[in-house]
Write a protein that holds these residues in place. Structure first.
Motif, PDB file in Angstrom:
ATOM      1  N   ILE A   1       0.884  -1.324  -0.064  1.00 26.92           N
ATOM      2  CA  ILE A   1      -0.041   0.102  -0.026  1.00 26.92           C
ATOM      3  C   ILE A   1       0.765   1.060  -0.099  1.00 26.92           C
ATOM      4  N   SER A   2       1.999   1.197  -0.647  1.00 22.96           N
ATOM      5  CA  SER A   2       3.068   2.184  -0.281  1.00 22.96           C
ATOM      6  C   SER A   2       2.507   3.727  -1.040  1.00 22.96           C
ATOM      7  N   GLU A   3       1.894   3.585  -2.141  1.00 18.46           N
ATOM      8  CA  GLU A   3       1.219   4.631  -2.782  1.00 18.46           C
ATOM      9  C   GLU A   3       0.302   5.518  -1.967  1.00 18.46           C
ATOM     10  N   GLN A   4      -0.644   4.619  -1.136  1.00 14.40           N
ATOM     11  CA  GLN A   4      -1.668   5.270  -0.197  1.00 14.40           C
ATOM     12  C   GLN A   4      -0.763   5.785   0.966  1.00 14.40           C
ATOM     13  N   ALA A   5       0.291   5.032   1.386  1.00 11.67           N
ATOM     14  CA  ALA A   5       1.024   5.413   2.511  1.00 11.67           C
ATOM     15  C   ALA A   5       1.770   6.764   2.208  1.00 11.67           C
ATOM     16  N   ALA A   6       2.365   7.031   1.189  1.00 13.44           N
ATOM     17  CA  ALA A   6       2.829   8.031   0.890  1.00 13.44           C
ATOM     18  C   ALA A   6       1.799   9.432   0.834  1.00 13.44           C
ATOM     19  N   GLU A   7       0.610   8.808   0.461  1.00 12.77           N
ATOM     20  CA  GLU A   7      -0.262  10.042   0.322  1.00 12.77           C
ATOM     21  C   GLU A   7      -0.742  10.452   1.786  1.00 12.77           C
ATOM     22  N   LEU A   8      -1.125   9.418   2.457  1.00 13.16           N
ATOM     23  CA  LEU A   8      -1.206   9.825   3.999  1.00 13.16           C
ATOM     24  C   LEU A   8       0.005  10.240   4.707  1.00 13.16           C
ATOM     25  N   PHE A   9       1.261   9.948   4.343  1.00 15.71           N
ATOM     26  CA  PHE A   9       2.300  10.585   4.994  1.00 15.71           C
ATOM     27  C   PHE A   9       2.321  11.923   4.798  1.00 15.71           C
ATOM     28  N   TYR A  10       2.295  12.505   3.410  1.00 16.39           N
ATOM     29  CA  TYR A  10       2.412  13.728   3.119  1.00 16.39           C
ATOM     30  C   TYR A  10       1.108  14.598   3.368  1.00 16.39           C
ATOM     31  N   GLY A  11       0.280  14.033   3.602  1.00 13.83           N
ATOM     32  CA  GLY A  11      -1.094  14.650   4.045  1.00 13.83           C
ATOM     33  C   GLY A  11      -0.893  15.133   5.404  1.00 13.83           C
ATOM     34  N   ARG A  12      -0.425  13.940   6.268  1.00 11.71           N
ATOM     35  CA  ARG A  12      -0.304  14.356   7.706  1.00 11.71           C
ATOM     36  C   ARG A  12       0.778  15.524   7.968  1.00 11.71           C
ATOM     37  N   LEU A  13       1.913  15.362   7.001  1.00 10.12           N
ATOM     38  CA  LEU A  13       3.146  16.151   7.246  1.00 10.12           C
ATOM     39  C   LEU A  13       2.657  17.643   7.115  1.00 10.12           C
TER      40      LEU A  13
ATOM     41  N   ASP B   1       6.363  16.739  -8.765  1.00 12.28           N
ATOM     42  CA  ASP B   1       5.021  15.922  -8.821  1.00 12.28           C
ATOM     43  C   ASP B   1       5.061  15.148  -7.272  1.00 12.28           C
ATOM     44  N   MET B   2       3.981  15.065  -6.447  1.00 10.41           N
ATOM     45  CA  MET B   2       3.930  14.509  -5.206  1.00 10.41           C
ATOM     46  C   MET B   2       3.819  13.041  -5.450  1.00 10.41           C
ATOM     47  N   SER B   3       3.401  12.605  -6.569  1.00 14.86           N
ATOM     48  CA  SER B   3       3.340  11.184  -6.524  1.00 14.86           C
ATOM     49  C   SER B   3       4.784  10.554  -7.023  1.00 14.86           C
ATOM     50  N   GLU B   4       5.365  11.314  -7.616  1.00 13.09           N
ATOM     51  CA  GLU B   4       7.100  10.860  -7.870  1.00 13.09           C
ATOM     52  C   GLU B   4       7.575  11.097  -6.552  1.00 13.09           C
ATOM     53  N   GLN B   5       7.584  12.154  -5.772  1.00 18.18           N
ATOM     54  CA  GLN B   5       7.964  12.314  -4.458  1.00 18.18           C
ATOM     55  C   GLN B   5       7.754  11.119  -3.414  1.00 18.18           C
ATOM     56  N   GLY B   6       6.435  10.826  -3.576  1.00 19.31           N
ATOM     57  CA  GLY B   6       5.977   9.698  -2.544  1.00 19.31           C
ATOM     58  C   GLY B   6       6.748   8.461  -2.877  1.00 19.31           C
ATOM     59  N   LYS B   7       7.174   7.881  -4.248  1.00 18.75           N
ATOM     60  CA  LYS B   7       7.732   6.849  -4.686  1.00 18.75           C
ATOM     61  C   LYS B   7       9.134   6.957  -4.240  1.00 18.75           C
ATOM     62  N   LYS B   8       9.586   8.162  -4.357  1.00 20.55           N
ATOM     63  CA  LYS B   8      11.101   8.351  -3.712  1.00 20.55           C
ATOM     64  C   LYS B   8      11.080   8.010  -2.243  1.00 20.55           C
ATOM     65  N   LEU B   9      10.231   8.506  -1.717  1.00 17.97           N
ATOM     66  CA  LEU B   9      10.334   8.651  -0.054  1.00 17.97           C
ATOM     67  C   LEU B   9      10.073   7.025   0.210  1.00 17.97           C
ATOM     68  N   MET B  10       9.095   6.121  -0.464  1.00 16.94           N
ATOM     69  CA  MET B  10       9.095   4.672  -0.065  1.00 16.94           C
ATOM     70  C   MET B  10      10.257   3.919  -0.725  1.00 16.94           C
TER      71      MET B  10
ATOM     72  N   THR C   1       1.337   7.604  10.152  1.00 20.21           N
ATOM     73  CA  THR C   1       1.048   6.945   8.853  1.00 20.21           C
ATOM     74  C   THR C   1       1.497   5.264   9.152  1.00 20.21           C
ATOM     75  N   LEU C   2       2.385   4.722   9.716  1.00 20.24           N
ATOM     76  CA  LEU C   2       2.487   3.313   9.957  1.00 20.24           C
ATOM     77  C   LEU C   2       1.396   2.889  10.898  1.00 20.24           C
ATOM     78  N   GLN C   3       0.975   3.643  11.754  1.00 23.57           N
ATOM     79  CA  GLN C   3      -0.321   3.474  12.528  1.00 23.57           C
ATOM     80  C   GLN C   3      -1.395   3.042  11.792  1.00 23.57           C
ATOM     81  N   GLN C   4      -1.633   3.943  10.936  1.00 19.11           N
ATOM     82  CA  GLN C   4      -2.875   3.955   9.926  1.00 19.11           C
ATOM     83  C   GLN C   4      -2.785   2.709   9.118  1.00 19.11           C
ATOM     84  N   GLY C   5      -1.544   2.439   8.436  1.00 17.77           N
ATOM     85  CA  GLY C   5      -1.400   1.541   7.537  1.00 17.77           C
ATOM     86  C   GLY C   5      -1.187   0.226   8.165  1.00 17.77           C
TER      87      GLY C   5
END
Length: 138
Positions: free
Chosen positions: A19-31, A45-54, A102-106
């Motif tokens: 669920i890495s894509e959703q986790a990244a969205e959750l993370f940046y939303g929370r941040l 692009d935040m989608s690309e940023q999320g992929k880099k983060l994961m 984010t980890l808690q949510q996921g």
């Protein structure tokens, strides 16, 4: 970190990866909810940023049992974040808070107290290394 803590982090991360894509969205939303000013640091692009983060988290997690091999890279990443992106040192605590949330949510019920403690130690170790890299920039 104990071998058991390393195992907890690795096993829990395996559950997040699908669920890495959703986790990244959750993370940046929370941040950005915790500190809206940090949003200005992200120009791409935040989608690309999320992929880099994961991918970065995956690499760090995979290397936990040989942490000494990646610490110089982690320190250099901290230096890059300070020098090129003007990331304030104070943001590391906010990032940690967003990551744990984010980890808690996921993970839901799989996010036990022991898993949380292992992730807190992981993040504090890696963020301390990144912050030591920022000192070279100052």
């Amino acid at each position: 970190m104990t071998p058991e803590q390393v195992t907890l982090v690795k096993e829990s991360w395996e559950k997040v990866k699908p669920i890495s894509e959703q986790a990244a969205e959750l993370f940046y939303g929370r941040l950005f909810m915790l500190d809206p000013e940090l949003k200005s640091l992200f120009k791409n692009d935040m989608s690309e940023q999320g992929k880099k983060l994961m991918a970065t988290i995956s690499l760090a997690v995979a290397s936990l049992d040989r942490l000494e091999t990646i610490l110089p890279t982690v320190q250099a990443l901290g230096q890059k974040h300070a020098a090129q992106y003007n990331v304030p040192d104070s943001s590391y605590a906010t990032v940690g808070e967003a990551l744990i949330w984010t980890l808690q949510q996921g993970l839901g019920d799989a996010f036990t107290d022991d898993v949380k403690e292992a992730w807190l130690l992981t993040y504090s170790t890696l963020s301390a290394a990144m912050l030591s890299g920022t000192e070279a920039t100052a």
